[in-house]
Design a protein around this motif. Structure first.
Motif, PDB file in Angstrom:
ATOM      1  N   ILE C 258      -7.134  17.901 -22.955  1.00 16.36           N
ATOM      2  CA  ILE C 258      -6.085  16.829 -22.487  1.00 16.36           C
ATOM      3  C   ILE C 258      -5.899  16.574 -23.819  1.00 16.36           C
ATOM      4  CG2 ILE C 258      -5.830  15.326 -20.916  1.00 16.36           C
ATOM      5  CD1 ILE C 258      -8.165  15.642 -19.965  1.00 16.36           C
ATOM      6  N   GLY C 259      -4.094  15.875 -23.926  1.00 18.54           N
ATOM      7  CA  GLY C 259      -2.847  15.367 -24.551  1.00 18.54           C
ATOM      8  C   GLY C 259      -2.890  14.036 -24.442  1.00 18.54           C
ATOM      9  N   CYS C 260      -2.513  12.829 -24.706  1.00 19.55           N
ATOM     10  CA  CYS C 260      -1.705  11.823 -23.804  1.00 19.55           C
ATOM     11  C   CYS C 260      -0.748  10.993 -24.471  1.00 19.55           C
ATOM     12  CB  CYS C 260      -2.952  10.838 -24.309  1.00 19.55           C
ATOM     13  SG  CYS C 260      -4.362  10.438 -23.104  1.00 19.55           S
ATOM     14  N   LYS C 261      -0.016  11.140 -24.046  1.00 18.67           N
ATOM     15  CA  LYS C 261       1.093  10.455 -24.972  1.00 18.67           C
ATOM     16  C   LYS C 261       1.783   8.656 -24.785  1.00 18.67           C
ATOM     17  CE  LYS C 261       3.027  15.145 -25.715  1.00 18.67           C
ATOM     18  NZ  LYS C 261       3.160  15.181 -27.326  1.00 18.67           N
ATOM     19  N   LEU C 262       2.102   8.008 -25.237  1.00 16.58           N
ATOM     20  CA  LEU C 262       2.901   7.420 -24.594  1.00 16.58           C
ATOM     21  C   LEU C 262       4.666   6.960 -25.184  1.00 16.58           C
ATOM     22  CD1 LEU C 262       2.414   4.303 -23.318  1.00 16.58           C
ATOM     23  CD2 LEU C 262       2.175   3.227 -25.715  1.00 16.58           C
ATOM     24  N   GLN C 263       5.634   6.914 -24.274  1.00 15.27           N
ATOM     25  CA  GLN C 263       6.825   7.206 -24.762  1.00 15.27           C
ATOM     26  C   GLN C 263       7.556   5.862 -23.967  1.00 15.27           C
ATOM     27  OE1 GLN C 263       7.286  10.885 -21.795  1.00 15.27           O
ATOM     28  NE2 GLN C 263       9.216  10.436 -21.779  1.00 15.27           N
ATOM     29  N   LEU C 264       8.944   5.972 -25.050  1.00 11.38           N
ATOM     30  CA  LEU C 264       9.881   4.756 -24.433  1.00 11.38           C
ATOM     31  C   LEU C 264      10.987   4.993 -24.009  1.00 11.38           C
ATOM     32  CD1 LEU C 264      10.311   1.672 -25.414  1.00 11.38           C
ATOM     33  CD2 LEU C 264      11.066   2.337 -27.200  1.00 11.38           C
ATOM     34  N   GLU C 269      18.287   4.551 -21.039  1.00  5.12           N
ATOM     35  CA  GLU C 269      18.499   5.688 -20.752  1.00  5.12           C
ATOM     36  C   GLU C 269      18.921   6.843 -20.114  1.00  5.12           C
ATOM     37  OE1 GLU C 269      16.029   6.468 -23.836  1.00  5.12           O
ATOM     38  OE2 GLU C 269      15.985   7.679 -24.881  1.00  5.12           O
ATOM     39  N   SER C 270      18.804   7.407 -19.938  1.00  6.46           N
ATOM     40  CA  SER C 270      18.689   9.218 -20.127  1.00  6.46           C
ATOM     41  C   SER C 270      18.684  10.515 -20.502  1.00  6.46           C
ATOM     42  CB  SER C 270      20.077   9.388 -19.086  1.00  6.46           C
ATOM     43  OG  SER C 270      20.825   8.523 -17.641  1.00  6.46           O
ATOM     44  N   ARG C 286       5.272   0.555 -18.423  1.00  2.00           N
ATOM     45  CA  ARG C 286       6.220  -0.838 -17.794  1.00  2.00           C
ATOM     46  C   ARG C 286       7.164  -0.342 -17.645  1.00  2.00           C
ATOM     47  NH1 ARG C 286       2.108  -3.096 -19.792  1.00  2.00           N
ATOM     48  NH2 ARG C 286       1.219  -4.577 -20.624  1.00  2.00           N
ATOM     49  N   GLY C 287       7.992  -2.036 -16.689  1.00  2.83           N
ATOM     50  CA  GLY C 287       8.941  -1.343 -16.320  1.00  2.83           C
ATOM     51  C   GLY C 287       9.640   0.086 -14.991  1.00  2.83           C
ATOM     52  N   PRO C 321      19.538  -1.387 -17.237  1.00  6.44           N
ATOM     53  CA  PRO C 321      20.182  -2.216 -17.666  1.00  6.44           C
ATOM     54  C   PRO C 321      20.119  -2.892 -19.619  1.00  6.44           C
ATOM     55  CG  PRO C 321      21.215  -3.918 -16.318  1.00  6.44           C
ATOM     56  CD  PRO C 321      19.865  -3.027 -15.766  1.00  6.44           C
ATOM     57  N   SER C 322      18.875  -3.553 -18.691  1.00  9.51           N
ATOM     58  CA  SER C 322      18.177  -4.325 -20.005  1.00  9.51           C
ATOM     59  C   SER C 322      16.582  -4.012 -20.099  1.00  9.51           C
ATOM     60  CB  SER C 322      18.770  -5.946 -19.444  1.00  9.51           C
ATOM     61  OG  SER C 322      17.769  -6.030 -18.034  1.00  9.51           O
ATOM     62  N   GLU C 323      15.874  -3.394 -19.041  1.00 16.22           N
ATOM     63  CA  GLU C 323      14.358  -3.731 -19.214  1.00 16.22           C
ATOM     64  C   GLU C 323      14.090  -2.076 -19.820  1.00 16.22           C
ATOM     65  OE1 GLU C 323      10.319  -4.470 -16.664  1.00 16.22           O
ATOM     66  OE2 GLU C 323      12.261  -3.620 -16.263  1.00 16.22           O
TER      67      GLU C 323
END
Lengths: 354, 354, 354, 354
Positions: C258-264, C269-270, C286-287, C321-323
């Motif tokens: 198993i690998g783990c990732k965090l992405q923003l 964004e699309s 978040r969000g 649009p902002s978060e």
């Protein structure tokens, strides 16, 4: 703070500095910053017919404790004080008399032997004994107990020692140890490394993968493989048909720093020139031919030894119209690969004769 | 926030929860938290004499596009809906009629074939064609184009397909592709993987180490290796004399998830019991004997297939006083090793008959 | 020899064959020979606000020996009888009451935990105890003793269990063991894995490289890294800014399968669509946003869980649009890599809406 | 056949043999067959206060093309003709004047820099520029373009060059190349290797694992790690608290042949003696103390450099009752490991004072 406030005179500066075991680097540019590899070793050829008599003569007068070192060392003319044939590869001819054997020992360096003559040669690793004949290649891995001798009734054995002693010594990492018993040959049964490790099925034992479990590579099996590869069209423009002696437990080289190859130059064949990092020492196993190294031709025939220093341009020719030539060689390629230093390039035609 | 404030009735709770695609873990303790491996596969034996007629019959009526799938699949009784012989190992018998061949294709799964009968079998990987005979083992690496057939004038070829399809399918990672041409056999010269990769000297080509460059392991060479290992005293208390089919480029298993072994149970030999993670499917290559699996004896003779599920206790007996028995087997050990899940233990005598 | 000489009637044939635990492969073409991966898992989304109440309710009535299993399991609708969220990834919500702790245990499976709520959570691996807060990620390596609990005076801790139990179980390789003592927490000093293993200098101890020596990845450090990567322009067209949780001893994934990732996903964004082998389970950290999976939009907000099955086409959108939105995810990529089964491709625009 | 039939006179024999570039090995026993490592390097200490003035003086008169080589080289007294500080490790002090910078270049050798003084230092690898301050460590991987300079308005930068030039040169594998442009600094955005690679989350980019993607290790982060390790009780009897500078992409050493360490000798601490293969060069980062090497005490204070040759017995003392000492060191351990030549042993008390 400033003993150096005086006007700088280069001579004085160097002198004052030397008392503190230091030197200005700007005075040694060429040596330390080569644009491309500048090894001290030179291309060189040693004729078997020249050195063989010395090996025989030494067998008569070097005795007792020194017999294990009764080896005629190939000395590169580029660094005569430094006992290596090329780069950090050692090479030497050893003659063993009938019934002679060497005390069991081990060392951090790795050793390979190529058998030139004689029918009584044997070697043993960890007590497993194997007979060797001319053309056979023996691998003695680092740190394993080994011993060897000649058990013929009469007739010398002559083989060539091929080691990385110069490397392990210069790195300050060599250890040498004699076995408390002079020998520790096992009587029966021998595991016979070739039966166990020479096929396409291997023992399941998980083992130390650093040392090849295969100790002896018989000439016949090796030569057959070369002929089969030739028939299969496996051909290099720089080396003719060329194969690697392989550690069956890894598919890689027979030791961690030295690799071995066997190559076939077919009658009339000429190869293209290339160069690579890593020294190579060649032993002519069969036939005659010539190798051009950095523009100079070195003509060789069976039994001779010659070397190609790191990054030297070289190409091979077998000008004989009917006889194949076979070269055994050992090299520093695994060392270069392990350190990320391997580089290779072909050399265009117009640069080949400059 | 709280739709769940009502008094908790287990039944109601589960029902309410299920609408959200969820379930309470406490209700499934035994399945999900085994104290030791609890595979669904059961020990099983399939007799060759029972299934062979079906393979022959199918050869008559399964035709056209389905011919490539004209395979009699061994179905583990522990999970009949799931087409695997044991664990995630597929096994099936395929009969090829004279002049029949399969369209060139490739897939992410890896395949091994064990030849039972017939003299006209051939397989080709990347256009390199090799003839196979009874007892030979063929390896078809993941993602390489391959095709196979029977070019005998008459007489069927029957071989056993041994693949990891169940694994690659359940992991959602299988791809299957037909070659745009029906065949891409090369005419001449064939590189003949055995000539190039079956010896102690190997081509220097740096290559993809994932796929074994050796495609076919001939019975004679394999059986000879087993005899040599027996003579050298290489013996396991659990398996008799046992050797691994080896990828010569790595010294490791023939594929990344499936390994293959050949083992010799000498006349009269009984082994100790052990168990390990990873399923094993055995094909009896020679002789007769019995394997005790979790307390039940499975008697086998030449051509039969049987399986040992993960962690099942097992020991082998060759009760025949004069004839050796030889077992080919394929296993999930490389899979277990790759994931850090391999475990093994011997089973003490008093536990063996419980 | 031939019980099968009768005219072949498919029905009869299958029936006769089934008594020998076998089946004709030609009858199961689609399942076993997919042209591309055909996993049984379906895309799915589980809302935190739907499942949280059940976790709270279960905390009231699941007691005693079952408390360790008081987990609300996410059950993929594609295979409800098989307890996995997606592919072979397990996911479940666990609530711990104040002063509650789980008996020290270990297993062959690997576990990761993502903390949703509460301030009293702690975990210990080999007796080294670490406090965890919301957003923190805990890694419990295979085979190491561990225990965890909630030592707050009041207030629940809710975290999400993320494991490879389904994989290790289906492979028949899981072991589960309770520590002879109920706890083996060391008092002082704690080695605090983050202090030792969370920096750019590491202890020289040679260690088992299979298990990450870093047990807890604090949210603040992870989120800061994401922001720094965004500033440095490290951006993927398919995933926005994405980073891997890393085993500092290897530079690789936190466990072997198993690998783990965090992405923003930045405000507005699309991403482009792609697909790959290997399942992924996402937890919204978040969000808000949406993920299009095989043509269907799944809208998510903080706390929700959703999954992308192997080879499913997917793209992400943060329409806010902002978060910014932040997704934690765990995946089967290391598993795919270890077995040579990883594949990935971008999906052209015109295929994205089919 | 026998030109050597004459009675053997050792002198004559050697003379006759030398014309063929050969020598009898029995005459060089001690050099070539050491019982344990016998490196040519001697223990040595270089005081910063002695060499610093020379670095300043050289900054005044070494100009133009030689400025890049305006380095005061530490020369081991065991082999003055061979420019290495110890074994195959190069060390030298370089002073950069305000606004000075070095032309962009690359080489096969690897370089590390330890900053002694000045606030304007910068280095750039592949155009990514990073500021460095005293105590910071810079890594310049093999074969990557790099450049560096001092952009302070006034005030020198002094740093210490730590390279494997002696190794790569003696192996005949060094290449040196100037960039066609004098500089190729990128303006914006910088990827800032520390932001991306200095944390517990790493970019997913699959990359060349040979070269550390982290170029600069700031003193504060390194020293903090040391303090944290001390607090966690991570302590070696031979080295106090010691940590490795680590390539985050591998968890291994910062280059393939040179490793770097930072170690803390607490006030009043004395370590036990040990020895190992592989040379070490120490730079005193903070405090005062002494190191006993093969029976001789070398007293050191901040800024000094000293070396421990391969296999030399050594122990450290910080006799200061209240001040910690911190040593930065670089070593040949990765080289030894890569070649299977690493060995280590503790030295019993009674051998320590012989």
């Amino acid at each position: 703070m400033s003993t150096a406030s005086a006007t700088a005179d280069p001579e004085t500066f160097a002198q004052r500095l030397s008392q503190f075991y230091a030197v200005g680097r700007w005075s040694s540019v060429n040596d330390d910053f080569p644009w491309s590899p500048a090894p001290r070793s030179l291309p060189c050829l040693w004729r078997y017919r020249n050195l063989r008599p010395f090996a025989l003569e030494a067998a008569e007068f070097v005795k007792g404790d020194s017999a294990a070192l009764r080896v005629i060392t190939h000395l590169n003319p580029g660094h005569r004080a430094y006992e290596a044939a090329c780069g950090h590869l050692y090479s030497g001819l050893q003659a063993l008399k009938p019934h002679e054997s060497m005390t069991c020992h081990r060392h951090a360096a790795s050793a390979i032997r190529f058998v030139h003559e004689g029918s009584g040669g044997w070697t043993a690793v960890n007590g497993d004994r194997v007979r060797v004949d001319p053309g056979d290649v023996i691998v003695t891995p680092s740190r394993l107990w080994h011993e060897h001798g000649n058990d013929a009734e009469d007739g010398l054995v002559i083989w060539q020692d091929c080691t990385n002693d110069p490397l392990v010594n210069t790195l300050g990492a060599n250890f040498f140890e004699l076995h408390p018993d002079k020998t520790h040959l096992r009587s029966t049964p021998s595991t016979d490394s070739l039966s166990l490790w020479g096929g396409i099925l291997l023992p399941e034992t998980r083992r130390d993968r650093d040392a090849s479990p295969l100790y002896a590579y018989p000439w016949d099996k090796c030569h057959d493989a070369l002929i089969a590869a030739a028939r299969a069209g496996n051909h290099s423009p720089y080396d003719g048909v060329i194969l690697d002696y392989t550690n069956p437990a890894t598919g890689g080289p027979v030791t961690r720093t030295i690799g071995c190859k066997l190559q076939l130059l077919r009658a009339g064949e000429s190869t293209l020139a290339h160069r690579h990092t890593g020294s190579v020492v060649y032993i002519v196993a069969r036939g005659r031919g010539a190798t051009n190294i950095n523009g100079t031709d070195f003509e060789w025939s069976s039994g001779d030894t010659f070397c190609v220093p790191s990054w030297a341009r070289h190409s091979h020719t077998n000008q004989n119209p009917s006889e194949d030539a076979v070269l055994f060689s050992y090299n520093e390629f695994p060392l270069m690969e392990a350190l990320g230093l391997y580089a290779e390039e072909s050399v265009p035609e117009h640069e080949q004769h400059s």
